[in-house]
Design a protein around this motif. Structure first.
Motif, PDB file in Angstrom:
ATOM      1  N   ALA A   6       0.993  -1.238   0.091  1.00 29.87           N
ATOM      2  CA  ALA A   6       0.044   0.031  -0.221  1.00 29.87           C
ATOM      3  C   ALA A   6       0.895   1.271  -0.015  1.00 29.87           C
ATOM      4  O   ALA A   6       0.565   2.375  -0.666  1.00 29.87           O
ATOM      5  N   GLU A   7       1.859   1.284   0.560  1.00 30.93           N
ATOM      6  CA  GLU A   7       2.872   2.607   0.795  1.00 30.93           C
ATOM      7  C   GLU A   7       3.547   2.708  -0.605  1.00 30.93           C
ATOM      8  O   GLU A   7       3.848   3.907  -0.845  1.00 30.93           O
ATOM      9  N   HIS A   8       3.523   2.074  -1.427  1.00 30.96           N
ATOM     10  CA  HIS A   8       3.918   2.040  -2.885  1.00 30.96           C
ATOM     11  C   HIS A   8       3.037   2.122  -3.908  1.00 30.96           C
ATOM     12  O   HIS A   8       3.351   2.074  -5.001  1.00 30.96           O
ATOM     13  N   ASP A  10       1.017   4.222  -4.993  1.00 29.08           N
ATOM     14  CA  ASP A  10       0.969   5.451  -5.716  1.00 29.08           C
ATOM     15  C   ASP A  10       1.937   5.877  -6.644  1.00 29.08           C
ATOM     16  O   ASP A  10       2.310   6.650  -7.470  1.00 29.08           O
TER      17      ASP A  10
END
Length: 122
Positions: A6-8, A10
């Motif tokens: 999730a942290e990547h 974007d």
């Protein structure tokens, strides 16, 4: 299945499906650390020489390993201590003599590749 954390999510990817395949291939961080540790054991020429000698010749004492590898007894003992701590080798005492052998089957398999047991490497 998308494995992009999730942290990547974007971040822009060129081949998203290949990124997911790459993430799956890397696997768990603990598994990667375990393999990196094994490769670190093999990265020192002295330790690698000791392991190759044990792989080919079988259980050997410190003094015999020192002669075979062109090392001094204290250097061999220090390397074996590290290899024992990592679980790659174990010593078996026979009277006053301790003979060391490879006990990690994964390290033994890697050494087989290094030693050319599995055919030519070049």
């Amino acid at each position: 299945m998308h494995l992009i954390p999730a942290e990547h999510a974007d971040r822009r990817t060129i081949d998203g499906h290949r990124v997911c395949d790459a993430i799956a291939a890397i696997g768990e961080p603990g598994h990667v650390r375990s393999w990196a540790g094994r490769f670190a054991l093999l990265s020192d020429p002295g330790r690698l020489a000791l392991l190759l000698a044990l792989h080919r010749a079988g259980p050997l004492a410190v003094s015999d390993l020192a002669v075979a590898c062109g090392m001094r007894d204290p250097a061999v003992s220090q390397a074996l201590r590290l290899l024992r701590t990592a679980g790659a080798v174990a010593g078996e005492k026979e009277g006053r003599v301790v003979r060391y052998a490879i006990v990690d089957p994964v390290v033994a398999d890697l050494l087989g590749h290094c030693a050319g047991d599995n055919g030519p490497t070049e």
